[in-house]
Structure formats: C-alpha cells, structure tokens
Design a protein around this motif. Sequence first.
Motif, short mmCIF file in Angstrom:
data_model
loop_
_atom_site.label_atom_id
_atom_site.label_comp_id
_atom_site.label_asym_id
_atom_site.label_seq_id
_atom_site.Cartn_x
_atom_site.Cartn_y
_atom_site.Cartn_z
N ARG A 1 40.48 28.36 21.62
CA ARG A 1 41.26 29.53 22.03
C ARG A 1 42.34 29.78 21.00
O ARG A 1 42.98 28.85 20.51
N TYR A 2 42.53 31.06 20.67
CA TYR A 2 43.53 31.47 19.68
C TYR A 2 44.43 32.54 20.29
O TYR A 2 43.95 33.42 21.04
N ALA A 3 45.71 32.49 19.97
CA ALA A 3 46.65 33.48 20.50
C ALA A 3 47.67 33.83 19.43
O ALA A 3 48.09 32.98 18.63
N LEU A 4 48.08 35.11 19.43
CA LEU A 4 49.10 35.60 18.50
C LEU A 4 49.97 36.61 19.22
O LEU A 4 49.46 37.58 19.79
N ASN A 5 51.26 36.39 19.20
CA ASN A 5 52.23 37.34 19.73
C ASN A 5 53.07 37.89 18.58
O ASN A 5 53.46 37.13 17.68
N SER A 6 53.35 39.19 18.61
CA SER A 6 54.03 39.81 17.47
C SER A 6 55.04 40.85 17.92
O SER A 6 54.83 41.56 18.91
N GLN A 7 56.12 40.94 17.14
CA GLN A 7 57.09 42.03 17.26
C GLN A 7 57.37 42.56 15.86
O GLN A 7 57.38 41.80 14.89
N MET A 8 57.53 43.88 15.75
CA MET A 8 57.72 44.48 14.43
C MET A 8 58.61 45.71 14.53
O MET A 8 58.56 46.44 15.53
N GLY A 9 59.40 45.92 13.49
CA GLY A 9 60.19 47.13 13.37
C GLY A 9 60.16 47.65 11.95
O GLY A 9 60.24 46.87 10.99
N ARG A 10 60.01 48.96 11.80
CA ARG A 10 59.99 49.57 10.47
C ARG A 10 60.80 50.86 10.51
O ARG A 10 60.67 51.67 11.43
N VAL A 11 61.63 51.04 9.48
CA VAL A 11 62.43 52.25 9.35
C VAL A 11 62.15 52.89 8.00
O VAL A 11 62.22 52.22 6.96
N ASN A 12 61.79 54.18 8.03
CA ASN A 12 61.64 54.97 6.81
C ASN A 12 62.73 56.03 6.78
O ASN A 12 62.95 56.75 7.77
N TYR A 13 63.42 56.12 5.66
CA TYR A 13 64.48 57.11 5.50
C TYR A 13 64.30 57.83 4.17
O TYR A 13 63.95 57.20 3.15
N SER A 14 64.49 59.14 4.19
CA SER A 14 64.45 59.89 2.94
C SER A 14 65.55 60.95 2.95
O SER A 14 65.91 61.48 4.01
N TYR A 15 66.04 61.26 1.77
CA TYR A 15 67.06 62.29 1.62
C TYR A 15 66.52 63.37 0.69
O TYR A 15 66.18 63.09 -0.48
N ALA A 16 66.40 64.58 1.23
CA ALA A 16 65.97 65.75 0.48
C ALA A 16 64.59 65.53 -0.16
O ALA A 16 64.27 66.18 -1.16
N GLY A 17 63.81 64.63 0.37
CA GLY A 17 62.51 64.36 -0.20
C GLY A 17 62.57 63.66 -1.54
O GLY A 17 61.53 63.48 -2.18
#
Length: 1006
Positions: free
Chosen positions: A558-574
């Motif tokens: 038996r195999y188990a994986l628990n995950s949490q993730m956060g990602r932020v993308n920011y751009s100014y005027a492209g």
Amino acid sequence: MKYRFTLLNSFSVLLAIIMLMGITLPANAQTKINVKGVVKDATGNVLPGATVNIQGTSQSTTTDVNGAFKIEVAEGSTLKISFVSMVAKTIVVTKNTTSLSIVLEDSNKQLNEVVVVGYGTQKRSDVTGSVVSVPKARLSQLPVTNVLQALEGAVAGVNITTSSSVPGAQPLAGIRGQNSINAGTGPYVVVDGIPLSKSGGSLNDINPNDIASMEVLKDASAVAIYGTNGSNGVILITTKRGNTGKPVIRYNAYAGVENIAHMLEPRDPASYIQKYADYMSQTGQKQTSPVPNYTELPNYTAGKTIDWIKQVTQTGVMQDHNLNVSGGSADTKYYVSGDYLKQKGVLKGYQYNRVSIRSNLDINVTNFLTVGMSSYFANNNYDGGRANLLNATAMSPYGNEYNADGTYTIYPMAPEQLYVNPLLGLTTDQVNRSVNLNGNGYAEVKFGGVLKGLKYRLNAGYTYLPTRVDSYSGRLANTPLGSASASSSETNTYTIENLLYYNRDFGKHHLDFTGLYSAQRRRYFTSTAAATGFVNDELSFNNLGAGATQTASSYSDRYALNSQMGRVNYSYAGKYLVTVTARRDGSSVFGANTTKYGVFPSAALGWNIDQESFLKNSRIVNSLKLRGSYGKTGNEAISVYQTITTDGTVRSPFNGVSTIGVQASNLGNANLHWETTTGANVGVDFSLLGSRINGSVDAYNTRTSGLLLKRSLPLVTGYSNVWDNIGKVANKGLEINLNTRNIDGKNFRWESNIVYALNRNKIVSLYGDGKDDLGNRWFIGKPIGVIYDYKMTGVWQTGEDPSKQDPGAKPGDLKFADINGDGKITADGDRVIQGQTSPKWTGGITNTFHYKQFNLSVFIQTAQGMMRNNTDLNYADESGRRNTPAEIGYWTPTNNNNSFQSLAYTNTRGYGYPRDASYTRIKDVTLSYVVGQNILDKLHLNGLTFYVSGRNLHTFTKWIGWDPEQTSYTRGTSNSGLNQSAFASDWTNNYPVTRTFVFGANISLK
C-alpha cells in the motif's frame, strides 16, 4: 472472481450510459443562421484549428484541416475569429452573412499562445519556467503505439530511448540528465490533471489519437509544483474535448508493414565451414569433419542448407483504426472515441493488440457550476509464444529444423546442446494481458460579487488495473515434465484534489493564486501459482492441480501520498513577472525516525523586454523574454517497505520433515528520507523578423543530494546491502529550440524546427570518504554511466614481441595499452575511463515543405558522444560451437586483422569491447495531401487527408551490430547467454529495430 466480473460489467454499463449521454444531449433550440467560411492567413494559407466564437456565449467551433468551419448563429450576434499568433477579427452576423472568407493578420506575438502548466494554464508570455510544448505534428500521422516514441529527438532536453522494438514495449524517457543512481529517473506523467505515474498504468494505455496537447516541464520552477515527484521532470498530457456545434465525426486509420531495419546476418554456408576450419587450426585441434557436429554432416553432404533468420522472421503488419465523435451545445460538450490497434511483429509469435475507449464530458450546470468527467478503458494483449532471435543467429546453416514426425528438432546441431531450436517458443502457451479502467471527474464552482475571480475545483480519479500472465511449456518446447504458471495482479489507485484559484487584475497589476490539498492512495496485490510434472501437455496451465509439484506465492503493498501546495503568479503591465511556489508532500515510503514530509519551494522571475518602449515598435524583435528560476524538488526514489527490516520464508528439511523457516531478506533503514534536487535555470524566449525566427535557449545547473544508494555490507551480517541517503550528483546543460520560416510564398512554404541539447552529468560524492566505487563503475567527478575498461590498441601480430607489455599474449590476442608502464596488463593499473553511456549531446531537425495541398515532413535525429559495450564482438569459446555474424571478422595469420581477435582468443580479463555508439537517423518522413474544398463538397465531407509515412528509414553509425540505440539482441548476461529484458524478464528483448511504412487517412464527416 465474481466481484471482478460484477465490477467490470458495472463499469461497462456506466461507460455506455455516459457515452450515450454525450451523443444524445441536444443543442439549444434557437433560430439561427447557418454560417460557413474559410479562415486563412495573409499569404493565403488556410489556418486549421482557428477558433470561431459567438461573443458573449461559450458557443464556439474550430476550423478543420482545410481552414473551414460551420456554425449556427443568431442574427445580430458577433463572431470572433482567433488563431495563435494572429490578430483576432470580429464580424457582426446579418441575414445575408452565410459565407465568409476571413483573413487574419500575423500579430507578431508568438508568446500569446496558451499552454498547460501544472494545475492550470497560462499565456506563454506569462510563463516564467522552462515549459516546452510538443509539436502537434508529432501527435498525428506517425505509426507509433506509445506517444513517447513520437517525442524521440523532437524536444530539447528530453531523451527518449527505444530500448526495445518488441510490439507493445515502452520507450525509456529522461529529462535533463540522470539525477539518481539506484532510483528511478523517469518523468512524472499526468493525464488530464490526474497522475498516471505510480498508478500501475502506462502510456501504452493512452491512445495517441486522443491527445490534444503535451507539455514538458523541465526546470525547478515548473516542476516544484509536483514536489516529491518533480525532480525528473513532468509530462502533462491533455486529451481532446468537445466543442460547441453539430456532432463532428472523424475517422483516422493507417495500415502498413514492418521489416528489420538492419540485419546482422550470420555467415553463409561457405563462411561457416571456413570459420570452423580456422577455429580448429587456431586451437591446435585435428579436424576430422568439415562441420562441428555429426547431425550436420548429412545436410552438408547433400548440399542442403537452411536460412534460420528467414525461418524466425516474417513481414510485420500493423494497423490502427480510430473513430471519434465530438460536439455539443453551449452548456454540454462531449468527446467520445474508440480505437483498435493490431500489430504483428517481424519475429514470429510477437504481437500486440490494444482496444481502447474514451469518453470526455463537460456540462455547465449553472452559470457558476461546471462538472465533467474523463473516462477510458484500455485492453492490452501481448499473448503468444515467441521465436528466439538469439538461437536463430547461432544455428548452423546445416542444422535440422524438423524431426521425421514434423515436430521441431530440440537440438538442431546435436550433440551441441548450448543452443536449442529457435522456433520452440512457438509451441508454448502464453497469455499476457492487462486492462486499465480509469474514471476521472471534476466539479468547478465560480464565485461572483466580492469574491469575483475566486474558483474552487474538485478533481477525483480512480484507476483499476488487473493483469494476467499465464504460461505453459511442454515436451515440444524441451520441458519433459511440463511447467505451468498462472499469475494475476490488481492495482487500485485513487486521487482526490481540492484546488482553489484566485485570478484578478488591479489596473496594471495581475495576480493569480493556486492552492492545492490532495491525497493519493494505491493498493497492489499479486498472486502466482505454479506446477511441474504433468502426465501430458493437454491441459496447459488450465489445471495446475494436475502437476506433481505445486508452489504458490502472493504479495501486497500500500502506498499513500498527502500534499499541500501554493503558487502565486504576479505580473506588472505584462512586463515584469514573478512566480513563487511551495509544495509540501508526505509519503508513506519513508522511515519512522524521520519526518515523512518534505517542503519543496521555488521562485522564478520573468521580463518581457519587448513590452519596453525601446523595443515595443521594433521591426526586428517581435518578442523577447528573459526568465530565471531557482528551486527545490524531490524524489521518493524507492518502493514501499524499504525502511522496514523484513525476513523471507525458506523451506528446509528438519528431522526428515520439510519445514518452513525464515531468513534475512531486507535490512531496513528507518532514517531514509527524500532525494533532494536543487536547480537554477536561465532562459530566453524570442521571436524575430516578423516571427520568421522564434525559439528559446535555456541553461541549467542542478545538484541532487541525499541520494538513495544501496550501501554494501559484509555478508557476515546476513545482508548484502542497505538503502541509505548518501552521495550527490550534478547536471548542467544547454538547450536550444529554434523554429524558422525559411520560405513563405503563396504556393510554397518551407519551415524548419531545430532542437539541440547538451548535458554534463557527474557524481559529486558517494559514501562520504572521497573514494570511487570500482565495483559499480562509479567515479567521483565523472558521469554516472561510464565505460571503465582496458584500452584496446589492436591485435598482436605474428612476429611481435608482447613480453615487455603483456607477457603470455600470443598472436591473435587483443593488444591493450600498458597505462602505468609496469610491463604487464592488470586490472588495477591499466583500466581507464573511455567514455560515457549516455549521449553528450542530442539533436533533431524537422524540415517541412508545403506546396499547395501537399506537405512533406522530414525528421532527422542524432545522439552523439556515447559509448556502449558491444558484446556481439565477443563469443569466447562459443566461436567454434555456433555461427557468428558475417559482419564481425576474426584474425588469422594471413589476414593480419587488427580489429578482431582470433577464434582461439579467450577473454579472461572480461574486456567489454566498448565501441562508439553515436548515430544519426532518418527517423521519419511523412508525405500528406489535403483534399481541396471543391472535392470535399462533392463528397459531403468536412475534411480529408491522405498520408504515407516511413519510420526508422536509415541509420548512419560506426556501430557494428543490430542497432546502436537498443540493447544487445544476440548476447546477454544470463547463464545461457540469453539477454535478459526488463520488458518481460526473459529473452524477449532479442528483437531488432524495425523499419515501418504506413498509409493512412484522416476523414472528417459533415
């Protein structure tokens, strides 16, 4: 068994209901105008895949291969026609708008293309990581059973190796070098957002016709979002989905033949007789017969010969038929496909059949809730006993194929018993099948009001994968007592992902956030029963109880994986881009004395320089982006239960009674943790001269620490090794991808795609003592896979004196360099590193020519700077007992050969015969014809394309053998000399590289 039957039937009924729903759901009944048209670029070339959307609605369609479209539109509505890198156009529909001819202008902005990234999509201009889209032309019109075969040499930094051409065998894939030594180094594969890797399934289960796009994530910023699974790169696959409009029926099919691309022919009868005479002379034996064995003599006297290669080979045949239906209304879209693939191999008995069904459904339940599903069924069949290429190449041309009663002769060269009849495998019963039942669903909720820009998505996936492998070998196959086995396994995997998205613009500021909480579970169970000693061969493997001796075994994990993730993308005027990602994974494979959780952060910056005032109106630079990233990824690297000390069972006699006891099996290490890879990447994306030239350049540097290596232990401990976190490896390299429009005329166009990848891999440290591991050929400061051997400088000739360099050598022996100058050849002082087993650089070039409705694509790939041991050059004492390849010569006192040893030479030093394995290959050539609109209207078709394609057409190489890329076919490491295949744990890898020619058609019905 009853439970499995019920489950299979339930799934089949559910799948049929879903497919029927997708087909029968009606479009919204509205009075509309039927509008048709053709979309072209400024030079008059049609634009397949352009999007035609009714503004203000989700109703849209795409143009077919001829740039044509049809759509029902309400009067007064506005059509928006768009295409990647083109300026979109809008047209207001009136009652007279029934036929349109639309010309889109080049926007000179190649980076506006939308690409799939982990857990979402982005405009290419906003991507800060190293993400490569696989050319869509590689996903169609190529006769491949596994989509990875279409990637070979076509994507910079992705090294695909076709290690076996056995029907149904999977290529090996590596991204940006080898980051681990003992652990797995294959990329993580995700299909429609749900992991395929670690589920028990394979890319053989995914029909290439169903794939809409493939992206490869390579640098830390791009792959850190997959945490512990990201260090070896990630391949994202998105399957096709439905579009708004009437049902579109497409039928794609091809059929063709296969043959052996290069034959390592055995010696003809005259050369075989001469070789035996030379062998007897060189070994000082008296020759009493022109042939080695008495059973060959009658055929020799009668002049009767047999071509054993011809006996075991056949013309391979492959065919593939794919039927799909797609369409839908503004609120319901569906895609349903079925595929049948049948392949008969070039060696007798080899075959592969696959039947697959896919259904994708998307429903807008309300204006804020969307639900959908993706399900597929794949049945893989590898049944059949198989001929043996190794034995065919070894057979004497004067051997005997059949007995008097018509059965196969067991030993065609009797009394020689080292090699049996190569056709014996055809008398065995073999069943090898696997099924993949997969269902994925999602629900997506969009929020409004003060929560505008917020979206929640729930993904859930389930995979059930049963397999069956049964075999029986009886008396006709040289198993006098009969031997049978029956094995089955099942893998159950589920994945649940909770995703939260937030996407908003604040003036010139753009912000988007992705959050994840997920869980993945997998259960695996297998059992095997075997028996020997059958009174006859009639029951095959169907009654194991009839055997005199039975054995049984089973295993589960038996195999188990628990995950949490956060990602932020920011751009100014492209212009200015920032991406920050962090993922936390907890895996069940790690030890009790350390945390099972690891955190994998990354950050990336991007600068769209073309948006600056000094470049915004440039006629030379159309787009230019700099990007850089740095981050950490992980690799679980080992299977479950490696941290636990376990014992195995053993049966031993005790007081005259067979008793089961235990013995040491695996020494666990409760301190095991992740392999960790940190990496930096710097890249530039560009488009120049009106987008006539565009591409990207990436440079990277990674280092993996805490390698999971097997540390050797003294055998007195009862264990030979133990897993430990020790050692470091590093990879650095350069990748170039270049696309050019060389000629862009009205009737004739010429485009090129060039990829180049250079990788430098080295071991930084091993066991912490600064010492190399000679036994495993691991050297600090050198690549993981190297050739460490004596340096051959020629062959000792008659009259030469070897006493000062290699005392004991005689004419015809291989001559080696005395590296340390001590007057003798020794393992300690005269072996050197001569090369590496992985290529120093790889590349590919695709030239595509368009003339009116004809298209010609020529793809050439190359792999340079690699070396492999060529065991086909070494037959040792077998040289006098078997036939040998005509291409491989041997020394005699008269020919003074300086490349090959004498027939009497015995390789007591274990020299591996390393040779340059670099090659350049005409990988595939495809000529297609797109039928014109006038003919299509007469045939009442939406689209029709015919094509002919050839694969593995020719290889340029110095390698002597079957193929420089694949593993050895006629020599191996087992006790019998047979090559052990990772594909089936037997001699099935003794299979040559094949050349394929197919004719196909893609048909789209109205």
